[in-house]
Design a protein around this motif. Sequence first.
Motif, short mmCIF file in Angstrom:
data_model
loop_
_atom_site.label_atom_id
_atom_site.label_comp_id
_atom_site.label_asym_id
_atom_site.label_seq_id
_atom_site.Cartn_x
_atom_site.Cartn_y
_atom_site.Cartn_z
N ASP A 92 19.34 23.19 -17.18
CA ASP A 92 17.94 23.21 -16.80
C ASP A 92 17.49 24.82 -16.50
O ASP A 92 16.45 24.96 -16.01
N CYS A 93 18.48 25.87 -16.48
CA CYS A 93 18.19 27.13 -16.17
C CYS A 93 17.28 27.42 -17.42
O CYS A 93 17.93 27.48 -18.59
N THR A 94 16.09 28.11 -17.02
CA THR A 94 15.16 28.75 -18.03
C THR A 94 15.87 29.93 -18.61
O THR A 94 15.47 30.33 -19.74
N ALA A 95 16.59 30.61 -17.94
CA ALA A 95 17.22 31.90 -18.40
C ALA A 95 18.16 31.58 -19.55
O ALA A 95 18.72 32.34 -20.42
N ARG A 96 18.64 30.23 -19.63
CA ARG A 96 19.68 29.85 -20.58
C ARG A 96 19.43 30.06 -22.02
O ARG A 96 20.11 30.41 -22.93
N ALA A 97 17.85 30.04 -22.35
CA ALA A 97 17.34 29.99 -23.69
C ALA A 97 17.86 31.48 -24.30
O ALA A 97 18.28 31.60 -25.57
N ALA A 98 17.64 32.39 -23.42
CA ALA A 98 17.79 33.74 -24.13
C ALA A 98 19.23 33.89 -24.12
O ALA A 98 19.67 34.87 -25.34
N LEU A 99 19.89 33.58 -23.24
CA LEU A 99 21.58 33.54 -23.43
C LEU A 99 22.01 33.07 -24.72
O LEU A 99 22.67 33.41 -25.44
N ASP A 100 21.42 31.73 -25.21
CA ASP A 100 21.84 31.06 -26.38
C ASP A 100 21.52 31.80 -27.66
O ASP A 100 22.25 31.79 -28.41
N ALA A 101 20.22 32.30 -27.48
CA ALA A 101 20.07 33.23 -28.80
C ALA A 101 20.64 34.11 -29.09
O ALA A 101 21.05 34.43 -30.23
N LEU B 33 28.51 29.15 -19.62
CA LEU B 33 27.11 28.81 -19.18
C LEU B 33 26.50 27.96 -20.43
O LEU B 33 25.66 27.16 -20.00
N LEU B 34 26.94 28.11 -21.61
CA LEU B 34 26.37 27.27 -22.50
C LEU B 34 26.90 25.93 -22.68
O LEU B 34 26.48 25.01 -23.60
N HIS B 35 28.12 25.78 -22.02
CA HIS B 35 29.00 24.16 -22.17
C HIS B 35 28.55 23.22 -21.30
O HIS B 35 28.59 22.06 -21.58
N TYR B 36 28.46 23.63 -20.01
CA TYR B 36 28.39 22.66 -18.96
C TYR B 36 26.95 22.30 -18.73
O TYR B 36 25.99 23.20 -18.71
N ALA B 37 26.79 21.13 -17.98
CA ALA B 37 25.55 20.62 -17.91
C ALA B 37 24.90 21.24 -16.79
O ALA B 37 23.67 21.16 -16.60
N ALA B 38 25.60 21.57 -15.81
CA ALA B 38 25.06 22.44 -14.66
C ALA B 38 23.93 23.40 -15.01
O ALA B 38 23.11 23.72 -14.20
#
Length: 377
Positions: A253-262, A245-250
Amino acid sequence: MAINHVDTVVVGGGIVGLAHALAAARRGDRVVLFERDEHAVGASIRNFGMIWAVGQQRGAIYQRALRSRDIWQEISAKTGLWAAPTGSLHLAQRPDELAVLEEFVATTAPARERGTTMITAAEAVKRGRAVREEGLIGAMWSPTEVNVDPRQAIPAVAGYLAEEYGVDVRFGTAVRGIAAPTVSTTAGEWRADRILVCSGNDFATLYPEVFAASGLVRCKLQMLRTGVQPDGWQLGPMLCGGLTLLHYAAFEDCTARAALDARMREELPFHREHGIHVLLSQTADGRLTIGDSHAYAATHDPFASEEINEAITTYLRGFARLPDPRITERWTGCYPSLRDGRTELVVDPEPGVTVVNGVGGAGMTLSFGLAEEVLAR
């Protein structure tokens, strides 16, 4: 010296070159394709064989991926090429992973319209024979993904071009230089109205000034493959975990991605440092392909890191259980990549010549659709 005349010359026998040769031939062109190696040995055979529409940038690029998928299926229907419409499962083991998937499904109508949906952990286990139930809290199912075997698919497409459209496919023929409309090769001089340079990782030989200004770098990856799985065991849907989920461009834009990345940066710093995300696919004969890592530079050393391989396989064991996980092959790959968000490089360095490169790790997924767009310009 006799000069050969055709409508279109294509330079490069990887998937990008093959796709452009197909697009030109379907327009009625007389096409010759030159590939310097005796058979395909580059990035086009060193990948998962995933036609991975669901991971592509939303909008036009997603539609391009779907068009490419359709063409793969057309070729399969005509030739018997193995192209399995397996679909894919994105597996969530933590709430932040589930949140990204739920947001993606809720905000991406084109994917929903094609059947992408959230499913329960129990449903995911039923769909995917390798899915590890322990720790699984949900999954995203996408039916659009198709699995091909790249080592079979690339020569099969080349054969299809020759047999179906009369494309003159010349492996083992190097292009020495281009001064449009003339192409100088080890098989003599050729003249063409259109010259398409799809040279992949060799982007310093022809039009080096174009590539020097392009922003292209090389991405080195590491991948692994098991032996044939016992008793005809089939993977079913292609699989991935939260790192994807941190690799693909799809998912950008998901706002929840920031927490996952952290969280991933804190818990899996080695994986993030080496661009590791983990995908699982199967070959036509039942082997399982596992990977991969991503390192970006102008030049890479040729060595593979066993620490990276171990990080990949350890992460895989967290979400998948394989009947026979023994690794029989390990390799590195290298492909050109644009690091500024562009999905391809299309440049006309002189009249009659178009350079197409920089599709990154999505060549199998995007090339057929991209080629139709380039030829329609």
